[in-house]
Design an enzyme around this catalytic site. Structure first.
Site, mmCIF file in Angstrom:
data_model
loop_
_atom_site.group_PDB
_atom_site.id
_atom_site.type_symbol
_atom_site.label_atom_id
_atom_site.label_comp_id
_atom_site.label_asym_id
_atom_site.label_seq_id
_atom_site.Cartn_x
_atom_site.Cartn_y
_atom_site.Cartn_z
ATOM 1 N N CYS A 1 -8.287 2.183 -1.130
ATOM 2 C CA CYS A 1 -7.834 1.371 0.000
ATOM 3 C C CYS A 1 -8.135 -0.099 -0.273
ATOM 4 O O CYS A 1 -9.213 -0.450 -0.738
ATOM 5 C CB CYS A 1 -8.534 1.833 1.274
ATOM 6 S SG CYS A 1 -8.282 0.715 2.646
ATOM 7 N N GLU B 1 -30.762 -2.133 22.989
ATOM 8 C CA GLU B 1 -29.822 -1.316 22.207
ATOM 9 C C GLU B 1 -30.189 0.158 22.404
ATOM 10 O O GLU B 1 -31.360 0.501 22.530
ATOM 11 C CB GLU B 1 -29.927 -1.749 20.733
ATOM 12 C CG GLU B 1 -29.457 -0.765 19.702
ATOM 13 C CD GLU B 1 -27.960 -0.469 19.751
ATOM 14 O OE1 GLU B 1 -27.152 -1.393 19.897
ATOM 15 O OE2 GLU B 1 -27.617 0.725 19.653
ATOM 16 N N CYS C 1 -0.945 6.655 6.633
ATOM 17 C CA CYS C 1 -2.361 6.452 6.939
ATOM 18 C C CYS C 1 -2.545 5.843 8.332
ATOM 19 O O CYS C 1 -1.740 5.032 8.772
ATOM 20 C CB CYS C 1 -2.944 5.525 5.873
ATOM 21 S SG CYS C 1 -4.631 5.030 6.185
ATOM 22 N N ASP D 1 -22.287 -7.529 23.837
ATOM 23 C CA ASP D 1 -21.339 -7.162 22.773
ATOM 24 C C ASP D 1 -21.166 -5.645 22.802
ATOM 25 O O ASP D 1 -21.592 -4.935 21.905
ATOM 26 C CB ASP D 1 -21.904 -7.631 21.419
ATOM 27 C CG ASP D 1 -20.963 -7.321 20.258
ATOM 28 O OD1 ASP D 1 -19.801 -6.962 20.502
ATOM 29 O OD2 ASP D 1 -21.407 -7.446 19.099
ATOM 30 N N TYR E 1 -26.649 -4.686 23.989
ATOM 31 C CA TYR E 1 -25.882 -3.961 22.974
ATOM 32 C C TYR E 1 -26.122 -4.667 21.637
ATOM 33 O O TYR E 1 -25.183 -5.028 20.925
ATOM 34 C CB TYR E 1 -24.379 -3.945 23.301
ATOM 35 C CG TYR E 1 -24.026 -3.520 24.705
ATOM 36 C CD1 TYR E 1 -23.774 -2.189 24.983
ATOM 37 C CD2 TYR E 1 -23.957 -4.447 25.751
ATOM 38 C CE1 TYR E 1 -23.441 -1.785 26.265
ATOM 39 C CE2 TYR E 1 -23.627 -4.054 27.043
ATOM 40 C CZ TYR E 1 -23.367 -2.722 27.297
ATOM 41 O OH TYR E 1 -23.035 -2.330 28.562
ATOM 42 N N CYS F 1 0.849 -1.191 0.000
ATOM 43 C CA CYS F 1 0.000 0.000 0.000
ATOM 44 C C CYS F 1 0.885 1.242 0.000
ATOM 45 O O CYS F 1 1.745 1.385 0.882
ATOM 46 C CB CYS F 1 -0.900 0.001 1.234
ATOM 47 S SG CYS F 1 -1.757 1.566 1.448
ATOM 48 N N CYS G 1 -14.582 -6.345 21.411
ATOM 49 C CA CYS G 1 -13.612 -5.880 20.420
ATOM 50 C C CYS G 1 -12.429 -5.208 21.101
ATOM 51 O O CYS G 1 -11.592 -4.603 20.445
ATOM 52 C CB CYS G 1 -14.280 -4.925 19.424
ATOM 53 S SG CYS G 1 -15.099 -3.552 20.217
ATOM 54 N N GLN H 1 -21.628 -5.275 11.570
ATOM 55 C CA GLN H 1 -20.249 -5.770 11.532
ATOM 56 C C GLN H 1 -19.626 -5.467 10.170
ATOM 57 O O GLN H 1 -20.234 -5.741 9.140
ATOM 58 C CB GLN H 1 -20.235 -7.276 11.784
ATOM 59 C CG GLN H 1 -20.688 -7.670 13.177
ATOM 60 C CD GLN H 1 -19.659 -7.347 14.253
ATOM 61 O OE1 GLN H 1 -18.545 -6.886 13.968
ATOM 62 N NE2 GLN H 1 -20.030 -7.566 15.493
ATOM 63 N N CYS I 1 -4.343 0.894 8.680
ATOM 64 C CA CYS I 1 -3.679 -0.376 9.007
ATOM 65 C C CYS I 1 -2.476 -0.121 9.915
ATOM 66 O O CYS I 1 -1.885 0.945 9.870
ATOM 67 C CB CYS I 1 -3.161 -1.051 7.740
ATOM 68 S SG CYS I 1 -4.445 -1.501 6.590
HETATM 69 N N1 SAH Z 1 -24.241 -6.928 18.675
HETATM 70 C C1 SAH Z 1 -24.338 -6.023 17.557
HETATM 71 C C2 SAH Z 1 -23.786 -4.631 17.839
HETATM 72 C C3 SAH Z 1 -22.477 -4.538 18.544
HETATM 73 S S1 SAH Z 1 -21.706 -2.943 18.559
HETATM 74 C C4 SAH Z 1 -23.731 -6.629 16.318
HETATM 75 O O1 SAH Z 1 -22.980 -7.604 16.397
HETATM 76 O O2 SAH Z 1 -23.995 -6.123 15.229
HETATM 77 C C5 SAH Z 1 -22.183 -2.270 20.085
HETATM 78 C C6 SAH Z 1 -23.593 -1.716 20.112
HETATM 79 O O3 SAH Z 1 -23.826 -1.202 21.430
HETATM 80 C C7 SAH Z 1 -23.858 -0.569 19.153
HETATM 81 O O4 SAH Z 1 -24.978 -0.892 18.367
HETATM 82 C C8 SAH Z 1 -24.149 0.628 20.071
HETATM 83 O O5 SAH Z 1 -25.094 1.506 19.543
HETATM 84 C C9 SAH Z 1 -24.657 -0.058 21.324
HETATM 85 N N2 SAH Z 1 -24.519 0.675 22.587
HETATM 86 C C10 SAH Z 1 -23.533 1.529 22.943
HETATM 87 N N3 SAH Z 1 -23.722 1.945 24.219
HETATM 88 C C11 SAH Z 1 -24.848 1.339 24.686
HETATM 89 C C12 SAH Z 1 -25.533 1.371 25.919
HETATM 90 N N4 SAH Z 1 -25.095 2.099 26.949
HETATM 91 N N5 SAH Z 1 -26.648 0.614 26.048
HETATM 92 C C13 SAH Z 1 -27.105 -0.151 25.020
HETATM 93 N N6 SAH Z 1 -26.476 -0.211 23.818
HETATM 94 C C14 SAH Z 1 -25.363 0.519 23.639
#
Ligand code: SAH
Length: 455
Positions: free
Chosen positions: A158, A332, A78, A380, A311, A72, A407, A282, A81
């Site tokens: 990219c 969410e 950048c 998540d 989440y 790249c 993550c 994702q 990466c």
């Molecule tokens: N599980 C989903 C999203 C994961 S990303 C997937 O795999 O697609 C994390 C998510 O948490 C996001 O959608 C974000 O908007 C949400 N989020 C962030 N803070 C939060 C909170 N305090 N309460 C509930 N959701 C929240």
């Protein structure tokens, strides 16, 4: 004592999660970007702090066996990466080690080590990109921010995104120049176009094109829509996202639909899903299917189980498991994502799912007060992890297992420590690489309740 501008010879012995190689010189840790474990390098010292310093490579004296040719042209500038200069195999090993090191150092846990699951693709795996737009010396530049800066490194091709994005960017570039559309200037907070945001539904072959603007109207919007539709039949949604804030946050809250659909569709784990501009999805669909598969395996659902997906974004993780459970409750914070989640349940004929728009901690507290009994809780969260209130409320529902998808292994380790003190024990860990060539990696952890709740 090292000083700025000193030149030293250094052996790189480690790389950290920010993709800095690390060597030791007279007891001092020296951080060197774009170096690799096993490199012998001549380094110029750029900045000295009390116990560590930063340097840059002047010359590679002996290259690490992990090194590969960089493919790249803007890699050095950048901020995207961090690991393009080493083989994907070594990248995977490094990332796996970081996770287990964090679990041990921060979390105080030493689970059985499994191999990382690599991403099926290392190129063109991203279905989403947000490109800052800037004028530099009167020239329009579209690309990515340089590391730790808001200077745009021009790059419209990219390798992490589909090549279709390059074609679309070139067309947008032409339009912005031809019609003299004002470009946003961060310093003066004047001008209009701030970012170009593209999202691709890989399975549906549909693209959402969004211009983030400091205003509510795009001059020559009609021409813009005509050009884009004529050139790219895949573009089924053209949106203006209004962001008038003096902020680093890319997207504003309001969207204006210029053409087509409000959300694009895609398929993941056999589900057809709808995704709005503001909803999380994702970025690496194929690897996410693997991630969700691991989460499902760890959840070990039975037909009587109540599953809580916290989440939940557009509901994808929970919905991919809902058919194996009695009931799914998803939570969410983003309203558009919850609307997507409800539609996604409906369009896939999943009738045992309920979604609530709320803060995770608040929603779980309410569920706990209502004496909702959860058998499995999947979380998540974003990089900052779960709040203590959310963890506390989860424990009040006393699920027999918690599946934590993360993550950021540092906050995962912190939260595992917290949960360990409340009677949960870490039983399984699996890392999955969703972000090849960058320093990021996903981890799925399963925790089991050691002490069954009093009846
Ligand atoms: N599980 C989903 C999203 C994961 S990303 C997937 O795999 O697609 C994390 C998510 O948490 C996001 O959608 C974000 O908007 C949400 N989020 C962030 N803070 C939060 C909170 N305090 N309460 C509930 N959701 C929240």
């Amino acid at each position: 004592m090292l000083q700025k501008n000193d030149c030293i010879t250094l052996e790189i012995t480690d790389i950290n999660a920010e993709a800095f190689g690390i060597g030791r010189y007279e007891g001092m840790a020296v951080f060197v970007p774009s170096s690799a474990v096993g490199d012998k390098v001549r380094v110029r010292i750029l900045k000295v702090l009390s116990t560590y310093c930063f340097g840059k490579i002047e010359e590679i004296l002996v290259p690490s066996p992990d090194r590969i040719a960089v493919d790249c042209p803007v890699y050095a500038q950048c901020g995207g990466c961090g690991l393009r200069h080493i083989s994907y195999e070594s990248e995977c090993k490094l990332k796996n080690n970081w996770v287990y090191q964090n679990l041990s150092r921060i979390g105080g846990v030493n689970p059985q080590k499994r191999e990382i699951i690599p991403s099926p693709r290392q190129l063109e795996y991203r279905n989403k990109a947000q490109y800052p737009v800037q004028l530099a010396g009167g020239k329009l530049q579209i690309g990515f921010y340089a590391k730790h800066s808001h200077r745009v490194v021009p790059c419209m091709d990219c390798r992490l995104q589909p090549s279709l994005f390059t074609d679309i960017l070139k067309e947008i570039h032409r339009f912005l120049c031809q019609y003299h559309i004002p470009i946003y200037d961060e310093q003066t907070h004047r001008g209009l176009v701030r970012h170009i945001y593209l999202r691709y539904g890989e399975k549906s072959d549909k693209v959402m094109l969004c211009l983030v603007i400091n205003g509510t109207q795009l001059p020559h919007a009609g021409q813009f829509v005509t050009i884009m539709r004529r050139t790219f039949p895949q573009v089924v949604s053209i949106v203006l996202n209004v962001n008038r804030g003096q902020t680093n946050v890319i997207l504003g809250r309001d969207n204006i639909l210029l053409f087509g659909e409000e959300a694009i569709t895609d398929q993941i784990c056999g589900l057809e899903v709808s995704i709005s501009p503001l909803a999380f999805y994702q970025v690496n669909r194929e690897a996410a299917e693997i991630l969700y598969g691991v989460a499902k395996e760890f959840a070990q659902l039975t037909p009587n189980d109540v599953l809580v997906d916290l989440y939940c974004g557009t509901g994808t993780i929970g919905l991919s498991m809902a058919r194996e459970a009695k009931e799914l409750i998803g939570v969410e914070i983003i309203p558009a994502a919850i609307e997507n989640a409800k539609q996604n349940a409906k369009r896939n004929g999943i009738e045992n799912a309920h979604f609530f728009c709320d803060d995770a901690a608040g929603a779980v507290q309410t569920l706990a007060q209502q004496k909702t009994k959860a058998d499995v809780v999947v979380v998540d969260p974003p990089r900052k992890g779960c709040s203590p209130q959310a963890l506390d409320a989860i424990c009040q529902m006393s699920p027999s297992r918690i599946v934590y998808v993360s993550c950021d292994s540092a906050t995962l380790a912190r939260d595992i420590k917290w949960l360990s003190e409340k009677g949960y024990t870490l039983t399984k860990v699996q890392t999955v690489d969703l972000f090849p060539r960058t320093g990021h990696v996903e981890t799925v952890a399963r925790l089991d309740c050691v002490v069954p709740p009093a009846q």
